[in-house]
Enzyme design. Structure first.
Site, PDB file in Angstrom:
ATOM      1  N   ALA A 101       4.116   3.883   0.924  1.00 45.97           N
ATOM      2  CA  ALA A 101       4.843   4.346   2.114  1.00 45.97           C
ATOM      3  C   ALA A 101       5.915   3.303   2.452  1.00 45.97           C
ATOM      4  O   ALA A 101       6.004   2.810   3.576  1.00 45.97           O
ATOM      5  CB  ALA A 101       3.905   4.583   3.298  1.00 45.97           C
TER       6      ALA A 101
ATOM      7  N   GLY B 260       5.101  -9.927   4.453  1.00 46.33           N
ATOM      8  CA  GLY B 260       5.874  -9.806   5.684  1.00 46.33           C
ATOM      9  C   GLY B 260       5.183 -10.472   6.860  1.00 46.33           C
ATOM     10  O   GLY B 260       3.955 -10.395   7.005  1.00 46.33           O
TER      11      GLY B 260
ATOM     12  N   HIS C 107       9.556  -3.530   3.377  1.00 46.69           N
ATOM     13  CA  HIS C 107       9.105  -3.834   2.012  1.00 46.69           C
ATOM     14  C   HIS C 107      10.286  -4.240   1.131  1.00 46.69           C
ATOM     15  O   HIS C 107      10.182  -5.168   0.316  1.00 46.69           O
ATOM     16  CB  HIS C 107       8.420  -2.615   1.391  1.00 46.69           C
TER      17      HIS C 107
ATOM     18  N   MET D 139       0.835  -1.199   0.000  1.00 53.42           N
ATOM     19  CA  MET D 139       0.000   0.000   0.000  1.00 53.42           C
ATOM     20  C   MET D 139       0.875   1.256   0.000  1.00 53.42           C
ATOM     21  O   MET D 139       0.436   2.337   0.383  1.00 53.42           O
ATOM     22  CB  MET D 139      -0.958  -0.004   1.197  1.00 53.42           C
TER      23      MET D 139
END
Length: 284
Positions: free
Chosen positions: A32, A148, A37, A30
């Protein structure tokens, strides 16, 4: 890195690669983006020939409109970070493309997985997760998809969705990336002040305490001690549960391999989640 803004552009770029038999690694996000990530991107690069990241703030998995409005967005920084880390493609769809007028909602029976913890406190959240992830899988058609471990329950939901819908995608879980302080990396951390970042460290501290207490106490007693420890801090606890790693049922009297403590708490106005395996397979 190639930026893709439509399904047509994505198909045009990925189909030739797929036809050659290349493995496509997919990281749905999503935005940010942070080092957590990037650890998913790196894992995908190690195991696949091509890596694609999607950036889409999915409105259907927010049960709080204010939370959706405040969710951090930094597209330019995200694209720069992905370029620096040798991502091959980034898919940036609109809500209209993900959910066209003829879109038919996907339903799966998540049973107890959806009725505890995040599912209990964020009604409709996992229905949103199921729909956006299944839709992205259909569009991207990856070989492997990377998630994650920080979103522990979400991973369980995606795996169960994948099993029920019989999707030809391998789900890969990557360990939680943490700051040197121990705080789990999260896009929501961007909303914390310096003081709040320091206070939020107690979340990982209580998980580590739980891991230590698990050597001497039952799950029920360990959980109670963790709650008592946490309640001495300034953060507001929403839930703290110790669960079976697959069913997510609460553990009380007996430990099982992979037993995991999951926590959600508010630091100021920001809701943070984290988890930690308290009993590993080697220990049990």
């Amino acid at each position: 890195m190639v930026n893709l803004y439509s399904i047509d552009a994505l198909k045009e770029n990925l189909e030739p690669l797929r036809n050659k038999g290349l493995k496509i690694g997919f990281v749905p996000t999503m935005g940010a983006l942070h080092d957590g990530h990037i650890s998913l991107v790196k894992a995908a690069k190690e195991e696949c020939d091509v890596v694609i990241v999607s950036i889409f703030v999915n409105p259907t998995q927010f049960n709080n409109t204010e939370d959706l409005k405040l969710y951090p967005r930094q597209e330019d920084k995200d694209l720069e970070l992905l370029t620096q880390n040798d991502c091959d493609f980034v898919y940036l769809p609109t809500a209209e493309e993900i959910y066209p007028p003829d879109y038919e909602e996907v339903k799966v029976d998540l049973d107890t997985i959806e009725n505890t913890m995040e599912g209990e406190h964020r009604p409709g959240h996992f229905n949103g997760v199921v729909n956006v992830v299944s839709r992205l899988f259909k569009i991207v058609q990856p070989t492997k998809a990377y998630f994650g471990r920080k979103d522990f329950q979400q991973v369980a939901v995606v795996k169960e969705m994948n099993r029920q819908l019989k999707l030809p995608v391998e789900i890969v879980t990557v360990e939680t990336k943490r700051d040197p302080s121990g705080l789990a990396m999260s896009s929501r951390n961007l909303r914390l002040s310096e003081q709040e970042l320091e206070k939020a460290v107690v979340i990982s501290q209580v998980l580590n305490k739980g891991k230590s207490w698990a050597n001497s106490y039952s799950p029920a007693v360990t959980r109670q001690k963790m709650i008592e420890y946490f309640e001495q801090t300034s953060l507001k606890l929403e839930y703290l549960q110790i669960v079976h790693p697959d069913t997510l049922n609460d553990l009380n009297q007996y430990w099982v391999s992979g037993a995991t403590a999951c926590i959600a708490a508010y630091c100021g106005d920001v809701r943070l989640i984290d988890n930690m395996e308290l009993i590993t397979k080697e220990e049990n």
